[in-house]
Structures are given as C-alpha cells and as structure tokens.
Design an enzyme around this catalytic site. Structure first.
Site, short mmCIF file in Angstrom:
data_model
loop_
_atom_site.label_atom_id
_atom_site.label_comp_id
_atom_site.label_asym_id
_atom_site.label_seq_id
_atom_site.Cartn_x
_atom_site.Cartn_y
_atom_site.Cartn_z
CG ASP A 196 2.72 1.46 -1.73
OD1 ASP A 196 2.42 0.53 -0.96
OD2 ASP A 196 2.21 2.59 -1.65
CE1 TYR A 215 -3.88 8.19 -0.75
CE2 TYR A 215 -3.60 6.87 1.23
CZ TYR A 215 -3.83 8.08 0.62
OH TYR A 215 -4.00 9.20 1.39
#
Ligand SMILES: [Cu+2]
Length: 628
Positions: free
Chosen positions: A290, A374
């Site tokens: 990420d 998320y």
C-alpha cells in the site's frame, strides 16, 4: 540539525520540480508523476557542516513506453541532477491507470462472455477492482505496466459489491498499451443473492439509548502549531505528509529542564503489504504494497469533524503533485487533538488516607488512508510521561470469495450465504530513525530469564535480564518473544543518568507481531522480505527509506532490508534505524462482516533511564475535581 530541511515540498517547489523534469522531456510527452517528494538531505553531510541543496525527488512514468525514471531535481538551481531508469520494478500506480482499466475490461468480448455465463449482462452493475500483478508468475511484466483485476456485482449503486464476488473471472490489462491481455475463467461459482450492507437504512432499527457526550476545551487547544512545527507541553516535533508513506514525524524532542533532548529524528510507516492466503488460481496472487504500489499518503482521507476525530481539532492539509504534475491539496489530511487518557499515576497513602491522582492527557496526530476495500488509520500518541505510542487502526471490508452451498474452505471463514472471507495478513514496516539524546546510539535486545538455581540463586527466585548487544545488523533474534518480555533498547552509551545508567528509549512491541507466513516459491515472500523479521537494526543511510525498496510495484527480485543487511554492517555507537514489522494475521470472524469493527495494533516507545525519575511528577492535579 535544522529540521525544516527535511520538510515536505511546498506548492512552488512541486511546480518547479515538475517544470524541470518536463523541460528535459523525462517521461516523454505524457509523463505520469507517481510521487514527488523531498529528497531528504544526508545527515552525514549536514553533520560535517556541508551545505546540502534543497532537492526534490520524483518517480516518473512514461505512460507511452512504460519506462520508469527516478529523478532528482536541485531546487536551488532549478535543474535535474540525475535521472535513472528503473529496470526492476515500476513506478507506483497512477489512479488514472486504475480508472481506465475497468473501462477497458468491460468492453472486452472475452470478459463480456465470461460474465454472460454467470447471468450478468448489465455492465453498469459490475465493479472491477484492479490489483498489482507482482505475484503472478504467468504475467510477463518486464517492460510493461500491468494490472490484474477482481470483479464484483452491485445490485444498486450503494450496494456492497464485496458481498457479491464474481468468482473465477480475472482480466489482465496492459495499462500502457491500453489493452486487455487476457481474461481467465477459472470456473463458475454461485453468486450470493443476499444483500449484506452496513448502511443505516439496511440496519434498522438503530439503538436509541446513546447519551450525548461532548468534549470541549473552552480555552482552546493546549498545543501550538507554527507551520509543520508542533509544540505540546514538553514535546516538540514537525509534522509532514509524504505521498507514499503518509504521516512523517521529524525532529521529535522532549524538554527536560531548559534543554530539548532528542528522541527520534524521523518516524513513519515505510512500507506495508497485505498477502492473501487462499491458494486457488484466482486468489493466490493477491497482495498489496500500500506504500510502494499505491501511495498511501496520496490516498489520505479528508477528515471530518466529530466523525474521524472528536473534540477541539486542528487539521493540516497535505500538498502533493497530482499525477499530471499540477500540485493538489488534500484538505484536513492530518488531525491533531488532545484526549483524556484515564489515570496517569495514583497513590493512596494507607497511613494518612490521602489520595493523589493525576489524569493522563495525550496528544493525537493521525491520518487515514484508503486503499480499495481497506482503510488504515495511523495514530501517533504522545504522553506526559515522555512515552510515544503508534496505533494502527484497521478498518473496512474484508476480501471475499464465492463458494458452493455447504462448501468448506480451509483458508477462509464463512460470513454469508455462498461467501467466505479469506485469511490474510497485514504486515506494516515502520522505520524509526532514532536519535536518543544525540545520534550515537546502540541497540540491545533484552530478555528476562529465570536464573538457574545455584550459588548465585540459592532460593530460586532470581530474575535476570540478558542484554544482547546488537553490534552488527544480523545480531540478536529478530522476532518478538512475549515469554521473555523481549524488548529492544536504544541507548546513548556516552550519556549516563544520575544513577550511572546510559540514557535510552525502549521499543516495546504490541501483541500483534506476526511475521510473514507466505514462503517460497511464493513471489511475495521474496518481494516483501522485510516481513520475515519483527526487528531490523541498520546504520542510517540516506537512501534506505523503504523496507521493500523504492519500486516494489512489479518487482520480482525483492529489495530493501534483506539486501541491505547482507553486508552485516556494524551498528554500535552510530546513527541507528529501527525497522519494526508489525504483523496482524487476520482470520476473519463473522463479526467482521459486512464491515469490520476497528482492529488495533501497534507499539510503544518508552523512556528507559532517560530521566532520573518519573518525568510526570509535575503534572498538576485536575482542576475541576479534588484529585489530591
Ligand atoms: Cu484484514
């Protein structure tokens, strides 16, 4: 050290860096700016008294040729210093690429046919999540920009697509060529017909017995902000946002008497990866870096008062280069506020009956990044006892797969009709460039043990602490151990407290400290090698900033900590950097569905013999009650 030298680029600097890069035609006619940030000066040069020019660094993609260039720009001379083509790995994903991919896929006849086989013909109801393909052994990535994809069905615009995985269909897109390279169909599975939504209208009635709770600071906040510089009680530090790493703290210092004493030069997340644990063809390759693939900082939320943070809030905006190079601002990206934190210390004198209680107040600096399904909240807490805490908040919707009626999978938990939430891990690599009362620091691994019974321990009660000197990068045991209360201390052996003990700070891991479960031949095991240890100690190097290297996107060989530490460099009495892998192994619960309650993980930094006594004795008793 002048900590402002490390601050984020401002709008003007971003513009000048981009102009210099464009003038040299780096990235061709359509350069994509994946990330533009401060090329932080080498501390060695600054300590030697050298002038280090203000520099920008850019990760630039040539959208036509799929080449990636790592560019450094001198902002004092307004010129490009270096431009290096990256051959292993590719620039972080551009959001524009990920917006374009679903459009291409939806027009592909092979995809249309695969969906028709599943009874889906209305493409406006199809949600396509693009993913990196770094773990896909079959996808040729060299010289190309590739994305995989996972599809979901939404019955209506606000429907939760993750409740309706379109199982078995995976399209692969060449983002530069703008073409769908392949559409794989691994077999039809049933589509869950039930809605599983988290919105209020889908979950009536709401509870009605929540009493109002208001937090007010009638005289204003207790901290001062001067640009990125924050001062709160005895703490001071600088707050910046980085397009990849998100929140970065610099120059963290604590006021002791008249003097500010250094604790940490720089603290931030340096990388994170989420590997999934389902071995089937349509799932095995899923993982997300990420930071290095998606740029968590660029994905920062604009925070909302009373929702994300509560109380008397101050916000900081984040300014980044947009993907075409124009500066853009994310408003309210960082939230700063104070919280009551229960009891700080207390003693009831049983002889006199007198009670002394002090309330704990903590300062919170936080941001939240959204990556697909998320969200990750990163909360730095600063306390009145000179301790620091990092709390990661995991939020959002878990990944799902479709199963037949009654089918059991050993790698997931059933959470709805025909849906299983797959096991996975979240591995966060924090980089903590410590400077404990100066920069010449040494790290010890500390393990408590029972002393063997013998002349030294005749009664069997003796407790010892084994202090393992981390003299080189590969010394010590690298992983957490709750049985020995293992922690790591960063000490300055040149400075002793009044009691003759070297001053230090202790790194205390949290209870979530798993290491990576994926192993060879899984490509992710190589690509995210930082996940094999909980603790890495390295000597500071200006170019060692991210735990999986600079370009994990599509990198197959892996980079970062495993490569750097092969040299087993000395780490004694030097400028040390702690790298902590904080690992959450997420075995979903049905209670994590359809949206998970927050899961928290983190670590602490505590002064250890840094002061001569409890540094919070000067915290006065709370004004409104008689706590003394
Ligand atoms: Cu999870």
């Amino acid at each position: 050290m002048h900590d402002s030298l490390f601050d984020a680029l401002d709008t003007d600097e971003i513009r000048r860096a981009v102009t210099a890069i464009r003038a040299e035609m780096i990235g061709g006619a359509r350069p994509g700016f994946s990330a533009v940030f401060t090329d932080e000066p080498d501390k060695h040069l600054l300590r030697a008294g050298q002038h280090v020019p203000r520099r920008a660094r850019a990760m630039v993609l040539d959208r036509d040729s799929a080449q990636t260039f790592d560019v450094v720009v001198d902002l004092e001379a307004d010129e490009v210093v270096s431009s290096t083509e990256i051959t292993d790995g590719s620039a972080p994903v551009l959001l524009q690429e990920f917006e374009q991919a679903p459009e291409l896929i939806k027009q592909d006849p092979r995809y249309v046919e695969a969906l028709a086989k599943r009874g889906i013909t209305d493409m406006s109801k199809v949600q396509i999540d693009p993913w990196g393909v770094g773990n896909q052994e079959q996808v040729e990535v060299e010289g190309r920009r590739m994305a995989g994809s996972v599809s979901y069905y939404r019955d209506f615009p606000d429907d939760n697509g993750y409740a309706h995985p379109i199982e078995g269909v995976m399209a692969v897109v060449d983002l530069s060529a703008g073409e769908v390279v392949a559409v794989h169909d691994f077999g039809v599975r049933p589509m869950n017909p039930e809605p599983y939504n988290y919105t209020a209208d889908a979950n009536q009635p709401m509870r009605t017995d929540i009493a109002p709770l208001e937090i007010t600071q009638p005289e204003g906040v207790g901290f001062q902000l001067d640009g990125p510089q924050l001062t709160w009680q005895k703490w001071r530090f600088r707050i910046n946002m980085h397009p990849l790493e998100g929140l970065v703290l610099h120059g963290v210092e604590y006021l002791d008497g008249e003097e500010y004493r250094s604790v940490m030069h720089r603290g931030s997340l340096s990388e994170m990866v989420v590997p999934y644990g389902d071995p089937s063809s349509e799932h095995y390759w899923r993982s997300a870096f990420d930071v290095g693939e998606y740029g968590l900082g660029k994905l920062a939320n604009s925070l909302r008062l009373g929702c994300d943070c509560l109380g008397e809030i101050r916000y900081l905006d984040a300014t980044f280069a947009g993907e075409d190079g124009e500066p853009m601002t994310i408003e309210n990206a960082v939230c700063i506020h104070e919280e009551d934190d229960g009891i700080l210390w207390k003693h009831t004198d049983w002889v006199t009956g007198k009670v002394d209680v002090r309330r704990s107040r903590r300062l919170v600096v936080s941001f939240i990044g959204t990556v697909g399904n998320y969200h990750y909240g990163f909360f730095w807490y600063f306390y009145q006892d000179a301790s620091i805490q990092m709390e990661v908040k995991l939020l959002g919707i878990v990944q799902t797969r479709a199963v037949e009626d009654g089918e059991v999978t050993p790698h997931g938990t059933p959470v709805g009709k025909n849906i299983v939430a797959t096991y996975h891990q979240h591995l966060f690599a924090f980089r903590l460039d410590m400077e404990v009362d100066g920069w010449e620091n040494t790290v010890f691994q500390n393990d408590a043990y029972a002393v063997p019974v013998g002349p030294e321990n005749p009664h069997g009660n003796a407790i010892g602490v084994e202090k393992t000197l981390i003299a080189r990068e590969n010394d010590g045991d690298w992983v957490t151990n709750t049985q020995t209360s293992r922690n790591w201390t960063v000490v300055n052996r040149g400075k002793l407290n009044t009691w003759g003990v070297p001053v230090g700070y202790k790194f205390l891991p949290g209870w979530s400290s798993a290491t990576m479960l994926a192993q060879a031949p899984s490509l992710i095991a190589t690509r995210a090698g930082f996940g094999t240890r909980n603790m890495w100690v390295t000597p500071y190097r200006q170019d060692e900033m991210r735990a999986a290297g600079e370009y994990p996107n599509q990198s197959r060989s892996g980079d970062g900590l495993p490569r750097w530490t092969q040299a087993d460099r000395p780490t004694e009495d030097t400028d040390v950097v702690l790298w902590h892998t904080l690992g959450v192994t997420h075995v979903p619960r049905s209670e994590d569905w359809p949206v998970m309650p927050v899961e928290k993980a983190g670590f602490h930094l505590l002064p250890v013999n840094f002061f001569d006594k409890n540094p919070a004795l000067d915290v006065p008793a709370s004004a409104q009650t008689s706590c003394h």
